[in-house]
Design a protein around this motif. Structure first.
Motif, PDB file in Angstrom:
ATOM      1  N   TYR A 264      39.688 -23.081  17.905  1.00 16.81           N
ATOM      2  CA  TYR A 264      40.070 -23.693  16.635  1.00 16.81           C
ATOM      3  C   TYR A 264      38.884 -23.725  15.679  1.00 16.81           C
ATOM      4  CZ  TYR A 264      41.436 -27.346  13.339  1.00 16.81           C
ATOM      5  OH  TYR A 264      41.704 -28.044  12.204  1.00 16.81           O
ATOM      6  N   TYR A 265      37.724 -24.125  16.204  1.00 19.25           N
ATOM      7  CA  TYR A 265      36.520 -24.197  15.371  1.00 19.25           C
ATOM      8  C   TYR A 265      36.123 -22.803  14.880  1.00 19.25           C
ATOM      9  CZ  TYR A 265      32.000 -25.938  13.794  1.00 19.25           C
ATOM     10  OH  TYR A 265      30.927 -26.294  13.028  1.00 19.25           O
ATOM     11  N   LEU A 266      36.184 -21.846  15.820  1.00 18.63           N
ATOM     12  CA  LEU A 266      35.859 -20.467  15.450  1.00 18.63           C
ATOM     13  C   LEU A 266      36.788 -19.979  14.347  1.00 18.63           C
ATOM     14  CD1 LEU A 266      35.359 -18.918  18.993  1.00 18.63           C
ATOM     15  CD2 LEU A 266      33.585 -19.472  17.340  1.00 18.63           C
ATOM     16  N   PHE A 267      38.058 -20.275  14.523  1.00 13.70           N
ATOM     17  CA  PHE A 267      39.039 -19.810  13.548  1.00 13.70           C
ATOM     18  C   PHE A 267      38.798 -20.446  12.176  1.00 13.70           C
ATOM     19  CE2 PHE A 267      43.225 -20.185  11.467  1.00 13.70           C
ATOM     20  CZ  PHE A 267      43.531 -18.832  11.370  1.00 13.70           C
ATOM     21  N   SER A 268      38.467 -21.739  12.178  1.00 12.81           N
ATOM     22  CA  SER A 268      38.268 -22.367  10.864  1.00 12.81           C
ATOM     23  C   SER A 268      37.009 -21.832  10.196  1.00 12.81           C
ATOM     24  CB  SER A 268      38.254 -23.890  10.987  1.00 12.81           C
ATOM     25  OG  SER A 268      37.341 -24.288  11.955  1.00 12.81           O
ATOM     26  N   GLU A 269      35.979 -21.502  10.997  1.00 14.73           N
ATOM     27  CA  GLU A 269      34.781 -20.876  10.410  1.00 14.73           C
ATOM     28  C   GLU A 269      35.110 -19.523   9.789  1.00 14.73           C
ATOM     29  OE1 GLU A 269      30.740 -22.449  12.483  1.00 14.73           O
ATOM     30  OE2 GLU A 269      31.775 -20.834  13.525  1.00 14.73           O
ATOM     31  N   VAL A 270      35.903 -18.753  10.539  1.00  9.61           N
ATOM     32  CA  VAL A 270      36.290 -17.440  10.033  1.00  9.61           C
ATOM     33  C   VAL A 270      37.040 -17.586   8.714  1.00  9.61           C
ATOM     34  CG1 VAL A 270      37.794 -15.459  10.456  1.00  9.61           C
ATOM     35  CG2 VAL A 270      36.347 -16.323  12.277  1.00  9.61           C
ATOM     36  N   THR A 271      37.983 -18.521   8.684  1.00  8.55           N
ATOM     37  CA  THR A 271      38.780 -18.712   7.474  1.00  8.55           C
ATOM     38  C   THR A 271      37.902 -19.096   6.286  1.00  8.55           C
ATOM     39  OG1 THR A 271      40.272 -19.756   9.009  1.00  8.55           O
ATOM     40  CG2 THR A 271      40.965 -19.690   6.741  1.00  8.55           C
ATOM     41  N   GLN A 272      36.964 -20.022   6.558  1.00  7.03           N
ATOM     42  CA  GLN A 272      36.054 -20.467   5.497  1.00  7.03           C
ATOM     43  C   GLN A 272      35.384 -19.307   4.779  1.00  7.03           C
ATOM     44  OE1 GLN A 272      32.725 -23.125   6.412  1.00  7.03           O
ATOM     45  NE2 GLN A 272      34.234 -24.258   7.624  1.00  7.03           N
ATOM     46  N   VAL A 273      34.806 -18.414   5.580  1.00  9.43           N
ATOM     47  CA  VAL A 273      34.029 -17.324   4.994  1.00  9.43           C
ATOM     48  C   VAL A 273      34.940 -16.230   4.450  1.00  9.43           C
ATOM     49  CG1 VAL A 273      32.341 -15.520   5.473  1.00  9.43           C
ATOM     50  CG2 VAL A 273      32.083 -17.789   6.466  1.00  9.43           C
ATOM     51  N   LEU A 274      35.967 -15.920   5.224  1.00 12.76           N
ATOM     52  CA  LEU A 274      36.799 -14.782   4.886  1.00 12.76           C
ATOM     53  C   LEU A 274      37.619 -15.047   3.626  1.00 12.76           C
ATOM     54  CD1 LEU A 274      37.598 -12.013   6.010  1.00 12.76           C
ATOM     55  CD2 LEU A 274      39.491 -13.114   7.166  1.00 12.76           C
ATOM     56  N   MET A 275      38.139 -16.247   3.494  1.00 12.37           N
ATOM     57  CA  MET A 275      39.047 -16.531   2.395  1.00 12.37           C
ATOM     58  C   MET A 275      38.331 -17.095   1.172  1.00 12.37           C
ATOM     59  SD  MET A 275      41.706 -15.392   3.680  1.00 12.37           S
ATOM     60  CE  MET A 275      43.245 -15.893   2.956  1.00 12.37           C
ATOM     61  N   PRO A 277      34.978 -15.892  -0.865  1.00 16.23           N
ATOM     62  CA  PRO A 277      33.799 -15.032  -1.015  1.00 16.23           C
ATOM     63  C   PRO A 277      32.583 -15.807  -1.532  1.00 16.23           C
ATOM     64  CG  PRO A 277      35.714 -14.058  -2.058  1.00 16.23           C
ATOM     65  CD  PRO A 277      36.078 -15.454  -1.719  1.00 16.23           C
ATOM     66  N   ASN A 278      32.802 -17.033  -1.997  1.00 20.43           N
ATOM     67  CA  ASN A 278      31.714 -17.864  -2.475  1.00 20.43           C
ATOM     68  C   ASN A 278      30.820 -18.364  -1.352  1.00 20.43           C
ATOM     69  OD1 ASN A 278      30.871 -18.553  -4.995  1.00 20.43           O
ATOM     70  ND2 ASN A 278      32.758 -19.660  -5.469  1.00 20.43           N
ATOM     71  N   VAL A 279      31.398 -18.477  -0.159  1.00 19.78           N
ATOM     72  CA  VAL A 279      30.613 -18.952   0.983  1.00 19.78           C
ATOM     73  C   VAL A 279      29.768 -17.796   1.499  1.00 19.78           C
ATOM     74  CG1 VAL A 279      30.737 -19.879   3.308  1.00 19.78           C
ATOM     75  CG2 VAL A 279      32.359 -20.644   1.585  1.00 19.78           C
ATOM     76  N   HIS A 280      28.465 -18.013   1.509  1.00 17.55           N
ATOM     77  CA  HIS A 280      27.567 -16.916   1.842  1.00 17.55           C
ATOM     78  C   HIS A 280      27.181 -16.885   3.294  1.00 17.55           C
ATOM     79  CE1 HIS A 280      26.107 -15.717  -2.385  1.00 17.55           C
ATOM     80  NE2 HIS A 280      27.358 -16.112  -2.403  1.00 17.55           N
ATOM     81  N   SER A 281      27.122 -18.057   3.909  1.00 13.68           N
ATOM     82  CA  SER A 281      26.655 -18.075   5.289  1.00 13.68           C
ATOM     83  C   SER A 281      27.160 -19.317   5.985  1.00 13.68           C
ATOM     84  CB  SER A 281      25.131 -18.046   5.324  1.00 13.68           C
ATOM     85  OG  SER A 281      24.694 -18.258   6.635  1.00 13.68           O
ATOM     86  N   LEU A 282      27.231 -19.231   7.309  1.00  9.27           N
ATOM     87  CA  LEU A 282      27.617 -20.410   8.075  1.00  9.27           C
ATOM     88  C   LEU A 282      26.399 -21.112   8.641  1.00  9.27           C
ATOM     89  CD1 LEU A 282      30.626 -18.868   9.955  1.00  9.27           C
ATOM     90  CD2 LEU A 282      30.721 -20.809   8.396  1.00  9.27           C
ATOM     91  N   GLN A 303      30.209  -7.803   3.730  1.00 14.16           N
ATOM     92  CA  GLN A 303      29.209  -8.831   4.034  1.00 14.16           C
ATOM     93  C   GLN A 303      29.866 -10.092   4.607  1.00 14.16           C
ATOM     94  OE1 GLN A 303      25.863  -8.421   3.884  1.00 14.16           O
ATOM     95  NE2 GLN A 303      26.490  -6.310   3.560  1.00 14.16           N
ATOM     96  N   SER A 304      31.028 -10.424   4.075  1.00  8.56           N
ATOM     97  CA  SER A 304      31.739 -11.590   4.621  1.00  8.56           C
ATOM     98  C   SER A 304      32.071 -11.358   6.087  1.00  8.56           C
ATOM     99  CB  SER A 304      33.037 -11.831   3.853  1.00  8.56           C
ATOM    100  OG  SER A 304      32.761 -12.396   2.604  1.00  8.56           O
ATOM    101  N   LEU A 305      32.562 -10.146   6.369  1.00 12.21           N
ATOM    102  CA  LEU A 305      32.913  -9.815   7.752  1.00 12.21           C
ATOM    103  C   LEU A 305      31.697  -9.885   8.655  1.00 12.21           C
ATOM    104  CD1 LEU A 305      35.473  -6.881   7.602  1.00 12.21           C
ATOM    105  CD2 LEU A 305      35.793  -9.144   8.566  1.00 12.21           C
ATOM    106  N   LEU A 306      30.570  -9.448   8.120  1.00  7.52           N
ATOM    107  CA  LEU A 306      29.341  -9.465   8.899  1.00  7.52           C
ATOM    108  C   LEU A 306      28.987 -10.898   9.303  1.00  7.52           C
ATOM    109  CD1 LEU A 306      27.635  -7.049   9.662  1.00  7.52           C
ATOM    110  CD2 LEU A 306      26.052  -7.659   7.835  1.00  7.52           C
ATOM    111  N   GLN A 307      29.239 -11.841   8.385  1.00  9.54           N
ATOM    112  CA  GLN A 307      28.933 -13.242   8.671  1.00  9.54           C
ATOM    113  C   GLN A 307      29.794 -13.801   9.797  1.00  9.54           C
ATOM    114  OE1 GLN A 307      26.538 -15.136   7.471  1.00  9.54           O
ATOM    115  NE2 GLN A 307      25.810 -13.361   6.317  1.00  9.54           N
TER     116      GLN A 307
END
Lengths: 337, 351
Positions: A264-275, A277-282, A303-307
């Protein structure tokens, strides 16, 4: 080695096995599609998707009016916010997927093996000319196909609806991000499919495995972060007098590290960055460092995917590990009435 | 034993400390019906599962039609039909759909499978319920559908595990007739495991008696009876009474008289009022003379041993009792007695 493998694939036995696999896979898939619970969950998701997009649109509408009055624009990636913005009284679509997705996976797999055993069909099935692993492979694959179909159906439905209602035009990159988001959702739900098949292999009753799955889901979704905070606070007392910056860093790293066990945590991190583009890094350090100097800019999709690549791989690994354990348990299981 | 189709050599299966199957050597010929007879927990199901490659043997080997059951399980599964104990079907599919699914699993096309299913449903007398959901079937119907299901793959060999368990007498009769027909008419080899004596006797060409994972006797039913006689075990059941005498008095008198005959080892009154006699030699002649001499009228006399009844009683019920017995000491001695019997039977015939 490779040629051995190829000749083996051509042998009579593996051809028979492949044929059996196909028949079983189609039967399992048809079973899922004709089951009531699949359609109940599917329409629940669809309903939630529609409602959450409506909620998002009204929030965005208000926000954009405010922004216009101040003479600023909201974001260049407005369409993506349809998926991540929550309405006044309802969660966003991505939150719902993160929250209810596991139930979808659990529902498809919790009685995969033990129901077969309870009906007395498992030994009959195992006596057909297929290898034993074909049974569990076909069941997992049929479940995964159903998940894929359902997630994309709902996701694209919601996209289209958002397009119609809001009139916001998605850019090609936004569309790619949505497709990647849906793919990650499929992996995320398949993690739970694998876990539920695992429980259906080790527990005799379907009810036991369903409850065990739900317990694990609740723990990983709700309580793991509490546990992580508690443990990190114990080992790195950030509120004490002697706390240094390295204590704070240790606290943060441990807390996030433990939380990342949960899909769940992993998924929410992915969503944050993927959806967004303003979020640059976790990573907290780079976030802190760039806070002052950050230029308002968007990350390109690559770059988002890379994060979030590590998170996606971790989720995939959890799915594979869950299925692998289920596979081993099933192969060692005693097949008898 | 010219044409052996199922062969096991030193087949052993252990679950922890328990040895479920102990050095089993079995030869079953093509086209025969072989009955595996034994009490619950004797290792019959484990044996059938090992033959199908569904369970790996701890040691030893089994071959079906020349294929190793563990190594080429898939080839074996193509040739062997398996009717498990308490067979189940997908409850939300009709009987016909269940059969068609099995047919397709075995490489038939949908059309072929449909045709074969229709024929087989007719043959097992299930046409009337073919399009009902299998979840609504009774036990007997499931069993009959199970036979049709096995026949969908047109197997050379059929392995059945307790096929008549929990079926009413009329259904049982039909089912045994059907099973017998599979062997006689279609020429299939059938291995049938059961703890029901009479059913095995009605169906089987040969039987193997299985106790505690060991096969203690094997052969034609008649041969097994003779085997017992050869080693000096003759069994008779008689019913006799004396005119004008009360039942109890007549019976006790009869027992006293019979005790006078040498060679009689066991005298036992049976629940149905008859007297069970075991002797070391054939005592029929002297028995009759003694009865007539004492004014008894012989109502009934059955020679035992020609059927499985006595074999069953001797080897198999004892094991059943000791399995279920709570008194461990007693069961221990009984087991010991059983072992002696077994040794006697096996070695005497070998000599």
């Amino acid at each position: 080695m490779w040629t051995d493998f190829c000749t083996d694939l051509q042998s009579d036995d593996s051809r028979t096995n492949r044929h059996g696999f196909k028949v079983l896979y189609l039967k399992e898939f048809a079973d899922i599609l004709s089951s009531k619970r699949f359609w109940v969950m599917f329409f629940l998701f669809l309903l939630i998707g529609i409602v959450s997009v409506r909620g998002a649109i009204s929030t965005i509408g208000q926000a954009s009016q405010q922004a216009q009055q101040q003479g600023a624009s909201l974001t260049d990636y407005l369409f993506l916010t349809l998926f991540t913005t929550s309405g006044s009284s309802i969660y966003s679509f991505s939150t719902f997927v993160g929250f209810l997705g596991p139930i979808f996976g659990i529902m498809l797999g919790f009685d995969a093996i033990n129901n077969e055993a309870a009906q007395g069909t498992l030994n009959r099935l195992a006596a057909q000319p297929i290898y034993r692993d074909t049974i569990i492979n076909a069941k997992f694959l049929a479940g995964a196909t159903a998940v894929f179909a359902a997630v994309f159906a709902v996701g694209l439905w919601v996209t289209g609806l958002g397009l119609l209602i809001s009139g916001i035009e998605p850019q090609p990159e936004e569309f790619v991000r949505i497709v990647v988001f849906l793919l990650v959702s499929v992996i995320y739900i398949c993690v739970w499919l694998a876990i539920s098949i695992l429980f259906s292999t080790i527990s005799r009753h379907a009810a036991t495995s369903a409850l065990a799955c739900i317990a694990l889901w609740l723990f990983l979704t709700m309580f793991l972060s509490l546990f992580a905070t508690g443990l990190a606070g114990l080992l790195f007392p950030v509120n004490s007098q002697s706390a240094t910056i390295s204590t704070a860093l240790g606290y943060y790293n441990l807390q996030v590290g433990i939380s990342r066990i949960s899909p769940y945590y992993l998924f929410s991190e992915v969503t944050q960055v993927l959806m967004n583009p303003n979020v640059h890094s976790l990573d907290i350090m780079s976030t802190l460092a760039s806070q002052d100097s950050q230029v308002a800019s968007y990350l390109p999709i690559g770059q988002s995917l890379l994060q979030i690549w590590p998170q996606i791989v971790a989720m995939f690994a959890e799915m594979v590990a869950g299925f692998a354990i289920a596979y081993i348990c099933f192969m060692k299981k005693e097949i008898r009435a | 034993m010219a044409d052996v189709i199922i062969r096991t050599r030193d087949l052993v299966k252990r679950y922890g400390d328990i040895t479920a199957v102990d050095h089993l050597n079995l030869d079953i010929c093509r086209g025969e019906v072989f009955g595996l007879l034994g009490p619950n927990g004797a290792g019959k199901t484990t044996t059938t599962l090992m033959l199908l490659g569904l369970t790996d043997p701890t040691s030893g080997h089994a071959w079906i039609d020349g294929h190793d059951c563990t190594r080429s399980a898939l080839t074996v599964k193509k040739e062997v039909g398996y009717l498990p104990d308490n067979v189940g079907f997908y409850g939300d599919m009709t009987g016909r759909e269940n059969l068609v699914f099995t047919g397709e699993m075995n490489g038939l096309t949908k059309k072929e499978a449909n045709e074969r299913a229709t024929g087989l449903l007719e043959r097992v007398g299930m046409t009337f319920a073919a399009d009902r959901n299998a979840g609504t079937y009774s036990r007997g119907m499931r069993q009959r559908l199970g036979i049709a299901d096995v026949l969908m793959k047109d197997p050379k060999i059929i392995i059945m595990d307790e096929p008549t368990l929990g079926i009413d007498p009329a259904g049982m009769h039909e089912l045994t007739a059907l099973i017998r027909e599979l062997s006689v008419k279609d020429g299939r080899t059938i291995l049938i495991s059961s703890h029901e004596l009479y059913q095995i006797q009605a169906i089987s060409d040969r039987v193997g008696i299985f106790v505690d994972g060991k096969m203690i006797a094997c052969g034609r039913i008649g041969d097994l009876g003779r085997q017992l006689q050869n080693e000096g075990l003759y069994m008779l059941d008689i019913k006799a009474e004396k005119e004008g005498m009360e039942r109890a008095a007549s019976d006790s008198l009869l027992q006293t008289i019979l005790k006078g005959i040498p060679d009689i080892t066991v005298l036992k009154k049976q629940p149905d009022g008859s007297l069970h006699i075991e002797a070391k030699t054939n005592i029929e002649g002297s028995l009759l003379a003694v009865l007539v001499g004492n004014g008894f009228v012989l109502r009934e006399m059955h020679e035992r041993g020609g059927d499985l009844d006595e074999i069953y009683r001797k080897y198999f019920e004892k094991a059943g009792e000791s399995d279920g017995g709570t008194d461990t000491e007693q069961s221990g001695t009984e087991k010991h007695g059983l072992k002696e019997d077994v040794d006697r039977l096996l070695h005497r015939s070998a000599k």
